[in-house]
Write an enzyme that holds these catalytic residues in place. Sequence first.
Site, short mmCIF file in Angstrom:
data_model
loop_
_atom_site.label_atom_id
_atom_site.label_comp_id
_atom_site.label_asym_id
_atom_site.label_seq_id
_atom_site.Cartn_x
_atom_site.Cartn_y
_atom_site.Cartn_z
CB CYS B 155 -0.88 -0.03 1.25
SG CYS B 155 -1.92 1.44 1.41
CG ASP B 157 -0.49 4.06 5.30
OD1 ASP B 157 0.47 4.45 5.99
OD2 ASP B 157 -1.68 4.15 5.64
CG HIS B 223 -1.68 -1.21 5.83
ND1 HIS B 223 -2.10 -0.20 6.65
CD2 HIS B 223 -1.94 -0.78 4.57
CE1 HIS B 223 -2.57 0.80 5.92
NE2 HIS B 223 -2.49 0.48 4.65
CB CYS B 234 -5.79 -0.16 4.45
SG CYS B 234 -5.39 0.44 2.81
#
Lengths: 499, 499
Positions: B155, B157, B223, B234
Amino acid sequence: MQQRQQALRARRAGAAYRQRGAGATAAPSPGQHPFTRGDENARLFAYESRTKEAFDRIEPTLREIATYQYQSDFPAQAQRIARQELGFELPGHLLDHTWPAPPDMRALYAWCVFETFKRFADTFYLEKPLAEPQDGEFQNFLESCGFHIMDVSPCADGRLAHIVRYVLRLPYRAVRRRSYAGAMFDVEDSLQKWMEVELARHREGVPNQAGEPTRYLKAAVYHYSRSDPDREGCAAHGSDADIAALRALSRLQDFRQAVENSFCCGASIDLLLIGIDTDSDAIRIHLPDAHGGIDLERYVDAREAYEATRHVAARDAAQALQRMVSEHAQALEAEPSEGMVRLIARLLMNNISQVDYVRTYFNGRYGDVGHFERFIGMGIGFEEVQLRNLTYFAYLTTVEQGAKDVDVGLKIFTGLNIARGLPAPVIIRYDYHGNVPGARDRAIARCECLGQALKDRFPQESAKGLLHTLLVVRNISEQSSIEVVGGSLEAPGGREDHQ
Amino acid sequence: MQQRQQALRARRAGAAYRQRGAGATAAPSPGQHPFTRGDENARLFAYESRTKEAFDRIEPTLREIATYQYQSDFPAQAQRIARQELGFELPGHLLDHTWPAPPDMRALYAWCVFETFKRFADTFYLEKPLAEPQDGEFQNFLESCGFHIMDVSPCADGRLAHIVRYVLRLPYRAVRRRSYAGAMFDVEDSLQKWMEVELARHREGVPNQAGEPTRYLKAAVYHYSRSDPDREGCAAHGSDADIAALRALSRLQDFRQAVENSFCCGASIDLLLIGIDTDSDAIRIHLPDAHGGIDLERYVDAREAYEATRHVAARDAAQALQRMVSEHAQALEAEPSEGMVRLIARLLMNNISQVDYVRTYFNGRYGDVGHFERFIGMGIGFEEVQLRNLTYFAYLTTVEQGAKDVDVGLKIFTGLNIARGLPAPVIIRYDYHGNVPGARDRAIARCECLGQALKDRFPQESAKGLLHTLLVVRNISEQSSIEVVGGSLEAPGGREDHQ
């Protein structure tokens, strides 16, 4: 400029396409070149004129319909005229409720262009009017000349959209075409294509085995106007043919260098630089020498080939042209391969038919020497567009990066349509591989994203109904037609009239 | 949420990075797992804390500088403090002429973030603090397990940015990483990557010959937050770990299907689905069966592996973990290959060091369990970002298509910075292959295009100085550092202070 105004007047007056080409006739004239394929010319002209007439009937038909707008039976009258003149009905919701406010003629115009496009595309994919009986023959010929693929990047100008099937008389499925403003193709994109082709040779032996000593041939096509060089040449290069040729060559060299630098083991490609006079469709081919060097001053012109061989019998055409190209080749320091000479001779021979096409049907010079596109195409795809001046095509994935090309398109259509109160019809397109999961959904999302970005870029035109869009996708893993997935003219309630 | 506020308060107060991790210390604690590489942990922590401290010193330093703004020797005082606290001088033009109007602290803040980033990148590429002595060892191991490449999509992130070098303890140059919001990687982009890798095997035998029976391994990493699952999971999947896992799996399956459908001759890939708890960096790996089937309910958790092996001697680590993974594997209907089992065991072993890293330096749970990125990264590149919560990274080529990811980034930085009157510092990046002619110029043009599009999307923030950009390119054909090519903070007269 004068030509364009004449053409515009003709379109305004609803003149049929045929009438724009002075001396136009359905039968080939006598006195044409012995190499010219008159039957094919007649077939191609019938297709071109039929297609363009369908688009060019829209405006006069709507003008006529508009005269009925204050009558109480307006919807019925409108449908009657539309059926009769255009061969289809108009969407009911655009005809209803026209007593408190007049009908939205702009929306009707765009709708008719989109409907005509849809019918045109269906005809192309379902009836295959431009298919060659022996598509495979050219591929075999190409390989016999030492090339496994011919990848052509013409300028995005609508006057080059017919380069593959008309100007070069090649089967459109056997040649890759990717258009860019000024023929300034994207090197990174081309590298991807090169990799794709080479991987298919390695893994699948398609089109031939990687071990075969054939090469990847990349051609760029620049253009100029012989009769009005300073105004009707390539807009991306300030209408300067020398600069257009120089920049296209330099982009070709960049691509070759990119292949050589990015891949080991002697990876390289062959280059071809072609110029086209958009008045007459006569090409000139710059001969590459044995090391791939291209001299901008040295080329073989199709007009010269035409004159030099006009008394040669058709059966000797190939040899005569090969001899001619050979003589040019021998003047180079390092003579190009025999295969390259044969390929160039073939392209010249094919182009002779097109030179006669323009001579026969347009008196040697198109009535519309300038821009005269019927709609803007934007996105990825448009295999069906193989006709001159039908489409201004901006090949792009986003408006953000393709902004320059989009702006040029809108500028052209400001002159052609918007200045006269008619909308610019924009067909937004994304082709996808149906065998890749989710690809269709992503293609639709990309169309919608492009549509929104276009609207954001031209908010005033959009608000005034001077810019309309049709969103279209196509599954290129199948030989099916396009699929309409949205646009600015959806009926109230979301029904889509173009489905 | 409370955690984030604590963290924010700490940043505001100018607390050094070290103090945010409760119980943080430079020396590894006793009682850690026998497999844990304590030395490596200490080295990685020193690098992480040193880097983040450099960013986190900016705000308190500028606060101090701001207190001098009405003094006549403000520029001299500001430079003195900057040199002392940050180790570099501020650009003169941002300190001059501050008597008629106060200094632009927002611009100074952004400038300092960019300068710190530049120094950070230079350190990364020139001193190679994260390089492994034996980068090639992992590639050999991977091939011995039956894979020629490991391609990871985590991801986007910021809390997953350290996935390769920290969480999985892999050499960052040996693993391809391409981050997407929600690990929703692009299938078409991945197909291109697959083709690139396979062509290199066919043409160059790199990393191994195409005839070798190894496979392409694609991993996706989703995650969740163990301590605050509903809020710190997420964002792209509504903070729902099950949905995050399901969607990542489905994207993996789409990619495999796309390879199988697009290429003949048995083309396929292997898949790996990994979950990570962003509180503790513990991973879980979903075991694929022999047919590549992945069950969302069946995984091996690093925490379980940690507990199960904490009394095993380090020299038996590999066998113990392999045995454990094997037991899980045998429970599947079709047991995966021995190579897959070995690879998973290796990843778990590596992760045990990271679990202890978080236990040792952060008491088992990061102080910043939520977003705490220092800047936004946008574009293509950022190999140097291998640290947690340093960068919110939107991998994109245009704002138009990446709008969602950009908006999320701005939203995060509205909370982190803008709400407190500080700008969101955005580093716009385009990496290029220097051996492709013109690639650098095109990379610069793309950066400029992205910068303009970002400004157009956030006109108010840009006008108020609440959004600043730095334009950066990097030649990935060389092992050189980044090159600054523009941005919103260019000095009057065009001098670029970051060069």
